[in-house]
Design a protein around this motif. Sequence first.
Motif, PDB file in Angstrom:
ATOM      1  N   ALA A 196       1.002 -13.223  15.488  1.00 35.64           N
ATOM      2  CA  ALA A 196       0.688 -12.323  14.929  1.00 35.64           C
ATOM      3  C   ALA A 196       0.744 -11.250  16.016  1.00 35.64           C
ATOM      4  CB  ALA A 196      -1.258 -12.707  15.318  1.00 35.64           C
ATOM      5  N   GLU A 197       1.293 -11.367  16.868  1.00 35.61           N
ATOM      6  CA  GLU A 197       1.736 -10.954  18.306  1.00 35.61           C
ATOM      7  C   GLU A 197       3.349 -10.409  17.875  1.00 35.61           C
ATOM      8  OE1 GLU A 197       1.804  -9.907  22.938  1.00 35.61           O
ATOM      9  OE2 GLU A 197       2.749 -12.224  22.066  1.00 35.61           O
ATOM     10  N   ALA A 198       4.186 -11.397  17.862  1.00 29.04           N
ATOM     11  CA  ALA A 198       5.440 -11.512  17.066  1.00 29.04           C
ATOM     12  C   ALA A 198       5.528 -10.366  15.888  1.00 29.04           C
ATOM     13  CB  ALA A 198       6.105 -12.142  17.168  1.00 29.04           C
ATOM     14  N   VAL A 199       4.896 -10.171  14.438  1.00 29.24           N
ATOM     15  CA  VAL A 199       5.761  -9.116  14.235  1.00 29.24           C
ATOM     16  C   VAL A 199       5.485  -7.966  14.362  1.00 29.24           C
ATOM     17  CG1 VAL A 199       2.941  -9.382  12.382  1.00 29.24           C
ATOM     18  CG2 VAL A 199       5.404  -8.942  11.468  1.00 29.24           C
ATOM     19  N   HIS A 200       4.599  -7.416  15.176  1.00 33.34           N
ATOM     20  CA  HIS A 200       4.382  -6.087  15.712  1.00 33.34           C
ATOM     21  C   HIS A 200       4.762  -5.922  16.936  1.00 33.34           C
ATOM     22  CE1 HIS A 200       1.378  -5.547  12.886  1.00 33.34           C
ATOM     23  NE2 HIS A 200       0.586  -6.800  13.643  1.00 33.34           N
ATOM     24  N   LEU A 201       6.366  -6.853  17.007  1.00 35.51           N
ATOM     25  CA  LEU A 201       7.102  -6.494  18.364  1.00 35.51           C
ATOM     26  C   LEU A 201       8.100  -6.464  17.704  1.00 35.51           C
ATOM     27  CD1 LEU A 201       5.413  -8.808  20.951  1.00 35.51           C
ATOM     28  CD2 LEU A 201       5.804  -6.820  21.219  1.00 35.51           C
ATOM     29  N   GLY A 202       8.637  -6.560  15.848  1.00 37.50           N
ATOM     30  CA  GLY A 202       9.752  -6.250  15.885  1.00 37.50           C
ATOM     31  C   GLY A 202      10.570  -7.727  15.027  1.00 37.50           C
ATOM     32  N   VAL A 203       9.481  -9.392  15.682  1.00 36.51           N
ATOM     33  CA  VAL A 203      10.395 -10.074  14.935  1.00 36.51           C
ATOM     34  C   VAL A 203       9.613 -11.014  13.874  1.00 36.51           C
ATOM     35  CG1 VAL A 203       9.711 -12.754  15.747  1.00 36.51           C
ATOM     36  CG2 VAL A 203      10.044 -11.528  17.537  1.00 36.51           C
ATOM     37  N   PRO A 204      10.760 -11.255  13.215  1.00 35.08           N
ATOM     38  CA  PRO A 204      10.992 -11.675  11.870  1.00 35.08           C
ATOM     39  C   PRO A 204      10.249 -12.560  11.783  1.00 35.08           C
ATOM     40  CG  PRO A 204      12.913 -11.093  12.238  1.00 35.08           C
ATOM     41  CD  PRO A 204      12.673 -11.394  13.864  1.00 35.08           C
ATOM     42  N   VAL A 205       8.628 -12.719  10.534  1.00 37.18           N
ATOM     43  CA  VAL A 205       8.307 -13.249  10.710  1.00 37.18           C
ATOM     44  C   VAL A 205       7.903 -13.683   9.064  1.00 37.18           C
ATOM     45  CG1 VAL A 205       5.465 -14.316  11.467  1.00 37.18           C
ATOM     46  CG2 VAL A 205       6.803 -13.178  12.527  1.00 37.18           C
ATOM     47  N   ALA A 206       8.212 -15.315   8.579  1.00 35.83           N
ATOM     48  CA  ALA A 206       7.567 -15.399   7.917  1.00 35.83           C
ATOM     49  C   ALA A 206       6.849 -16.627   6.962  1.00 35.83           C
ATOM     50  CB  ALA A 206       8.737 -16.057   6.353  1.00 35.83           C
ATOM     51  N   ALA A 207       6.294 -16.599   6.239  1.00 38.07           N
ATOM     52  CA  ALA A 207       5.053 -17.811   6.314  1.00 38.07           C
ATOM     53  C   ALA A 207       5.052 -18.483   4.861  1.00 38.07           C
ATOM     54  CB  ALA A 207       3.431 -17.291   6.486  1.00 38.07           C
ATOM     55  N   MET A 208       4.783 -19.833   4.189  1.00 38.42           N
ATOM     56  CA  MET A 208       4.774 -20.284   3.428  1.00 38.42           C
ATOM     57  C   MET A 208       3.516 -21.143   3.426  1.00 38.42           C
ATOM     58  SD  MET A 208       7.610 -22.259   0.679  1.00 38.42           S
ATOM     59  CE  MET A 208       7.664 -24.362   1.647  1.00 38.42           C
TER      60      MET A 208
END
Length: 179
Positions: free
Chosen positions: A105-117
């Motif tokens: 939740a935090e990472a996506v707003h820090l620019g880390v690419p996040v995928a979920a399946m």
Amino acid sequence: MTRVLYLIATAAGPTQYIDRGVHAAKAAGWDTCLILTPTAASWWEGRLSELEQLTGHPVRHRYTRPGESGGLPEADAMLVAPLTTTSLCKWGAGITDTVALGIPAEAVHLGVPVAAMPFWSTALGAQPAVARALAALREQGVVLLDGPDGYQPHPPKTGDGASYPWHRALAAVEALTQA
């Protein structure tokens, strides 16, 4: 150069086979760190050390205490898989009561690419909150693999966690990091 992937698993059937996901990520060239929800960690109770040996890192399943290190290197990308409807809806609503939800939740707003399946049944996927949570996460930049290129919901009581398509999830992460 070593690439670090945080593989974050919630309490869905494929998490019984999370070692397969770790092996697949390592084969794709990722230094893989594993983060589990508390329930998912309980499924590996007494065997978490196996996962720590496999990854070479501590397996996180709780928030750290003030001043305590989580012991993981910085992530280049994150994959939340398998993702349950419960965790999806909590994450989409901003509820980060577990480390497995708080980190992405935090990472996506820090620019880390996040995928979920996901891994859920058609009955659970039909809940109106699921569509709202999917939309909320997509709006934030999370790449959700909830269709033919990821995981299609299964009829109730027919999910096969052993045949979860890790290769699809990892291909999406690879594409995210190449963009």
